[in-house]
Motif scaffolding. Structure first.
Motif, PDB file in Angstrom:
ATOM      1  N   ASP A 272      16.451  -4.432  -5.862  1.00 27.10           N
ATOM      2  CA  ASP A 272      15.845  -5.274  -7.225  1.00 27.10           C
ATOM      3  C   ASP A 272      14.174  -4.891  -6.972  1.00 27.10           C
ATOM      4  N   ALA A 273      13.842  -3.789  -7.811  1.00 25.11           N
ATOM      5  CA  ALA A 273      12.397  -3.521  -7.703  1.00 25.11           C
ATOM      6  C   ALA A 273      11.317  -4.656  -8.208  1.00 25.11           C
ATOM      7  N   GLY A 274      12.092  -5.354  -8.836  1.00 24.86           N
ATOM      8  CA  GLY A 274      11.111  -6.684  -9.395  1.00 24.86           C
ATOM      9  C   GLY A 274      10.772  -7.489  -8.101  1.00 24.86           C
ATOM     10  N   GLN A 275      11.408  -7.521  -6.973  1.00 26.20           N
ATOM     11  CA  GLN A 275      11.026  -8.259  -5.999  1.00 26.20           C
ATOM     12  C   GLN A 275       9.898  -7.984  -5.168  1.00 26.20           C
ATOM     13  N   ARG A 276       9.581  -6.478  -5.645  1.00 21.21           N
ATOM     14  CA  ARG A 276       8.074  -6.050  -4.806  1.00 21.21           C
ATOM     15  C   ARG A 276       7.041  -6.809  -5.267  1.00 21.21           C
ATOM     16  N   ILE A 277       7.235  -7.249  -6.489  1.00 21.67           N
ATOM     17  CA  ILE A 277       6.042  -7.792  -7.059  1.00 21.67           C
ATOM     18  C   ILE A 277       5.391  -8.966  -6.675  1.00 21.67           C
ATOM     19  N   ILE A 278       4.279  -9.357  -6.244  1.00 19.82           N
ATOM     20  CA  ILE A 278       3.463 -10.464  -5.678  1.00 19.82           C
ATOM     21  C   ILE A 278       2.500 -10.875  -6.868  1.00 19.82           C
ATOM     22  N   VAL A 279       2.938 -12.129  -7.135  1.00 25.04           N
ATOM     23  CA  VAL A 279       1.986 -13.025  -8.215  1.00 25.04           C
ATOM     24  C   VAL A 279       1.492 -14.191  -7.428  1.00 25.04           C
ATOM     25  N   GLN A 280       0.333 -14.579  -7.568  1.00 25.96           N
ATOM     26  CA  GLN A 280      -0.017 -15.709  -6.884  1.00 25.96           C
ATOM     27  C   GLN A 280      -1.003 -16.310  -8.036  1.00 25.96           C
ATOM     28  N   GLN A 281      -0.891 -17.819  -8.105  1.00 25.23           N
ATOM     29  CA  GLN A 281      -1.548 -18.430  -8.983  1.00 25.23           C
ATOM     30  C   GLN A 281      -2.010 -19.936  -8.006  1.00 25.23           C
TER      31      GLN A 281
ATOM     32  N   ASP B 293       0.899  -1.182  -0.219  1.00 16.80           N
ATOM     33  CA  ASP B 293      -0.128   0.043  -0.023  1.00 16.80           C
ATOM     34  C   ASP B 293       1.012   1.304  -0.110  1.00 16.80           C
ATOM     35  N   LEU B 294       0.820   1.835  -0.901  1.00 17.23           N
ATOM     36  CA  LEU B 294       1.521   3.130  -1.087  1.00 17.23           C
ATOM     37  C   LEU B 294       1.138   4.216  -0.218  1.00 17.23           C
ATOM     38  N   ASN B 295       0.041   4.264   0.173  1.00 23.28           N
ATOM     39  CA  ASN B 295      -0.414   5.326   1.233  1.00 23.28           C
ATOM     40  C   ASN B 295      -0.007   5.085   2.621  1.00 23.28           C
ATOM     41  N   SER B 296       0.472   3.940   2.953  1.00 20.74           N
ATOM     42  CA  SER B 296       1.294   3.514   4.149  1.00 20.74           C
ATOM     43  C   SER B 296       2.807   3.947   4.208  1.00 20.74           C
ATOM     44  N   ASP B 297       3.055   4.809   4.864  1.00 20.05           N
ATOM     45  CA  ASP B 297       4.659   5.045   5.094  1.00 20.05           C
ATOM     46  C   ASP B 297       5.343   4.040   5.483  1.00 20.05           C
ATOM     47  N   GLU B 298       5.036   3.257   6.149  1.00 20.44           N
ATOM     48  CA  GLU B 298       5.675   1.912   6.765  1.00 20.44           C
ATOM     49  C   GLU B 298       6.051   1.118   5.576  1.00 20.44           C
ATOM     50  N   GLN B 299       4.875   0.980   4.833  1.00 24.74           N
ATOM     51  CA  GLN B 299       5.061  -0.009   3.677  1.00 24.74           C
ATOM     52  C   GLN B 299       5.913   0.534   2.411  1.00 24.74           C
ATOM     53  N   ARG B 300       5.662   1.665   2.170  1.00 15.96           N
ATOM     54  CA  ARG B 300       6.652   2.524   1.074  1.00 15.96           C
ATOM     55  C   ARG B 300       8.130   2.363   1.757  1.00 15.96           C
ATOM     56  N   ALA B 301       8.193   2.588   2.784  1.00 13.99           N
ATOM     57  CA  ALA B 301       9.819   2.507   3.426  1.00 13.99           C
ATOM     58  C   ALA B 301      10.224   1.068   3.122  1.00 13.99           C
ATOM     59  N   GLU B 302       9.415   0.106   3.564  1.00 12.90           N
ATOM     60  CA  GLU B 302       9.840  -1.283   3.415  1.00 12.90           C
ATOM     61  C   GLU B 302      10.058  -1.684   1.896  1.00 12.90           C
ATOM     62  N   LEU B 303       9.251  -1.384   1.021  1.00 14.19           N
ATOM     63  CA  LEU B 303       9.307  -1.630  -0.401  1.00 14.19           C
ATOM     64  C   LEU B 303      10.631  -0.915  -0.804  1.00 14.19           C
ATOM     65  N   GLY B 304      10.627   0.420  -0.357  1.00 13.71           N
ATOM     66  CA  GLY B 304      11.983   1.212  -1.220  1.00 13.71           C
ATOM     67  C   GLY B 304      13.277   0.371  -0.618  1.00 13.71           C
ATOM     68  N   ARG B 305      13.186  -0.581   0.356  1.00 16.95           N
ATOM     69  CA  ARG B 305      14.460  -1.163   0.867  1.00 16.95           C
ATOM     70  C   ARG B 305      14.899  -2.239  -0.177  1.00 16.95           C
ATOM     71  N   LEU B 306      14.069  -2.410  -1.040  1.00 20.71           N
ATOM     72  CA  LEU B 306      14.276  -3.599  -2.127  1.00 20.71           C
ATOM     73  C   LEU B 306      14.999  -2.928  -3.175  1.00 20.71           C
TER      74      LEU B 306
END
Lengths: 282, 327
Positions: free
Chosen positions: A253-262, A238-251
């Motif tokens: 390799d930005a491709g690792q942010r992506i979540i895909v589930q089948q 959630d980009l509206n969450s500062d906490e989650q943005r910070a966590e995502l920013g630490r990756l």
């Protein structure tokens, strides 16, 4: 598939995440060191990539990706290799407003209709937290003889924009197949999947519970119209969450942010829905 | 998955009784051209007309020409509950499979949505003035369903959301069955008994007479519309009858027996379905009975090819049809 050309109709209602998906897909294709599903890799950079770089920059900077294309479909072609074979993957970026308008006005833009008619597969996006549920008929508890009188209440005008999400998406498939003249393989992508993961459902289960009309339509005609359901979070949180943005920013390799589930399988392979569609045609 | 073919059976008077299969009827007529196919082929450039999300006659014919389609007409007076039954069926599909059937698509999803909107209005779905004329001009709704576990193709249904005024005109002698193409094309006629009227002692006699007259009109039309192979008696608003304190239920069933007697020459049991689409009592859930109706429409064979043509020349019949489509 026509020659080396494979065209995907990327469809969904406004703000269902179509442009974000394209931004993340472009980044992964051009930056990934290893091929994705089905050995899909970028063969060469497309000639006209200004738009792709613009939306990729927003995606990398953890900014909500703007859809800047509100008119005619924007032609996007990705020169790919798929299991060693050269394929030009066409994914026109069509504004969700076009699909919304087609439902409300009963007619598609001619250009959108043309794209639909020539599409080989449908990538249908629905946002996990954007579902409008159907209202129920009210019990008919009028007083005796009340049908002889005018209640004095003006009826509420019908507003097609307020229709349930599942009705709009079923109609979108019907319209696509009418334009195409045949059933179309369909990959349903539930976007903002990070918001749905906590429920512990597979994407198929989510579809059955949240959009039962669409789910039935897909199950009933699966022989004619192969389908698969994916959960996808192109931003990863959630980009509206500062906490989650910070966590995502630490990756890094930005491709690792992506979540895909089948099914129960979870990965960062954003190419998987495209690979599934292409596989239906080969 | 089970691989059980859809049965072609009649629903008995008591829905709990065993159904009687009619396995051969549909295949016997499968290869013959239909009136619809001939008409559709005569106007290939005007395949589909939509308005208000519903289909015109030509739009309906374009579907009937492509796939084997059952045509269903709900026959009843204004406000007898015709539109509510269709809205309720769609609404039930919006929550999951209905009567063992999956929703397999619809060319008229916007039309169903409009119908549900009308049904949610406090003043009632069939109140005159609420898009009534609109639907009279474009009456057809399309529904494609598939029995769960069945490996064959889905079943297409064309559902006529016709104004009750057509049937009032039939009773008043202003129109004949041959004047209403939707009727003589029908595979299934649902004769509606308005439960609200049976629940009120003062209106019972009028409702009984209207039902008997309409059935007699069908029987005397020179078609088989009034026969038990085509006709289903549908009691709407059964919840209102059920909660009425006097003998409303007995009076209703007495009328059903009279209808059965009208068609006494046949061996097929009269089909009866009780519905409570917008039930106000906890005994019946919302949409009660619509699953029985759907099963009836999909179980019965497509029989329209067996209908004797109305007593006019072929050219005139096509003219009649064309005029109705142009309206």
């Amino acid at each position: 598939m026509t020659g080396n050309r494979y065209a995907i109709l990327l469809a969904g209602l406004p703000e269902s995440g179509k442009t974000t998906l394209i931004a993340a897909l472009w980044h992964v294709l051009r930056a990934s060191a290893t091929p994705g599903s089905e050995g899909i890799a970028l063969r060469e950079h497309p000639a006209n990539r200004e738009y792709l770089y613009e939306i990729e920059r927003q995606w990398l900077d953890l900014i909500e990706v703007d859809h800047t294309n509100f008119g005619e479909p924007l032609e996007l072609t990705f020169p790919l290799t798929v299991r060693g074979r050269e394929i030009d993957l066409e994914i026109p970026d069509i504004s969700g407003e076009n699909y919304g308008r087609s439902w409300e006005e009963g007619a598609w833009l001619e250009s959108v209709s043309t794209v639909s008619a020539h599409a080989h597969g449908l990538l249908l996006l629905v946002k996990s937290d954007g579902v409008v549920k159907p209202l129920l008929l009210e019990p008919d508890d009028e007083e005796e003889d009340s049908d002889d009188e005018d209640t004095g209440e003006a009826p509420t005008p019908y507003d097609p924009a307020q229709a349930p999400t599942q009705a709009k998406l079923c109609d979108l498939i019907e319209s696509t197949e009418t334009a195409r003249g045949a059933a179309i393989p369909t990959a349903v992508v539930i976007s903002a999947w990070d918001l749905a993961v906590a429920a512990g459902l597979t994407p198929d289960q989510w579809l059955e519970y949240q959009l039962p009309l669409l789910w039935q339509m897909l199950v009933a005609d699966a022989d004619e119209r192969p389908y698969a359901v994916f959960g996808l979070s192109a931003q990863g949180g959630d980009l509206n969450s500062d906490e989650q943005r910070a966590e995502l920013g630490r990756l890094t390799d930005a491709g690792q942010r992506i979540i895909v589930q089948q099914g129960d399988d979870r990965s960062s392979d954003i190419v998987a829905p495209l690979a599934w569609l292409i596989k239906q045609d080969t | 998955m089970n691989d059980t073919p859809e049965s072609d059976g009649e629903m008995p008077l008591n829905p709990s009784e065993e159904q009687h299969p009619r396995p051969e009827a549909e295949t016997e007529v499968a290869e013959q051209p239909t009136v619809d196919e001939a008409l559709a082929a005569s106007s290939p450039d005007e395949a589909t007309f939509h308005a208000g999300g519903a289909l015109s006659g030509r739009g309906a014919l374009s579907i009937a020409a492509q796939r084997r389609t059952s045509v269903v007409v709900l026959a009843g007076a204004v406000r007898s509950g015709k539109s509510t039954i269709l809205a309720s069926l769609y609404e039930r599909f919006g929550r999951g499979p209905v009567g063992g059937h999956l929703f397999a698509g619809s060319r008229t999803v916007p039309g169903f949505e409009r119908l549900c909107h009308r049904g949610r209005q406090k003043s009632g779905a069939d109140r005159p003035g609420m898009e009534h004329t609109h639907h009279a001009a474009f009456p057809w709704l399309h529904l494609c369903v598939k029995r769960a576990g069945y490996s064959g193709p889905p079943r297409d249904l064309l559902l006529a959301d016709m104004s009750g005024e057509h049937f009032e005109d039939l009773l008043a002698g202003k129109k004949e069955v041959r004047d209403i193409p939707e009727l003589w094309r029908a595979d299934h006629i649902c004769l509606l008994l308005d439960g609200r009227n049976f629940a009120r002692a003062a209106r019972r006699a009028g409702e009984r007479q209207r039902a008997l007259d309409l059935c007699s009109t069908f029987l005397s039309s020179g078609t088989d519309l009034g026969t038990r192979t085509v006709l289903t008696v549908v009691i709407t608003k059964w919840d209102l009858i059920h909660r009425a304190e006097d003998d409303a239920e007995e009076a209703t069933m007495a009328t059903v027996e009279e209808l059965e007697h009208l068609m006494h020459r046949e061996d097929v049991p009269l089909a009866l379905v009780r519905t409570a689409a917008r039930s106000v009592t906890h005994e019946f859930p919302l949409g009660h009975g619509v699953d029985d109706l759907l099963n009836r429409w999909t179980d019965r064979p497509v029989v329209q090819l067996d209908h004797p043509a109305p007593g006019v020349s072929a050219a005139s019949r096509f003219d009649d049809f064309s005029r109705s489509l142009a309206s």
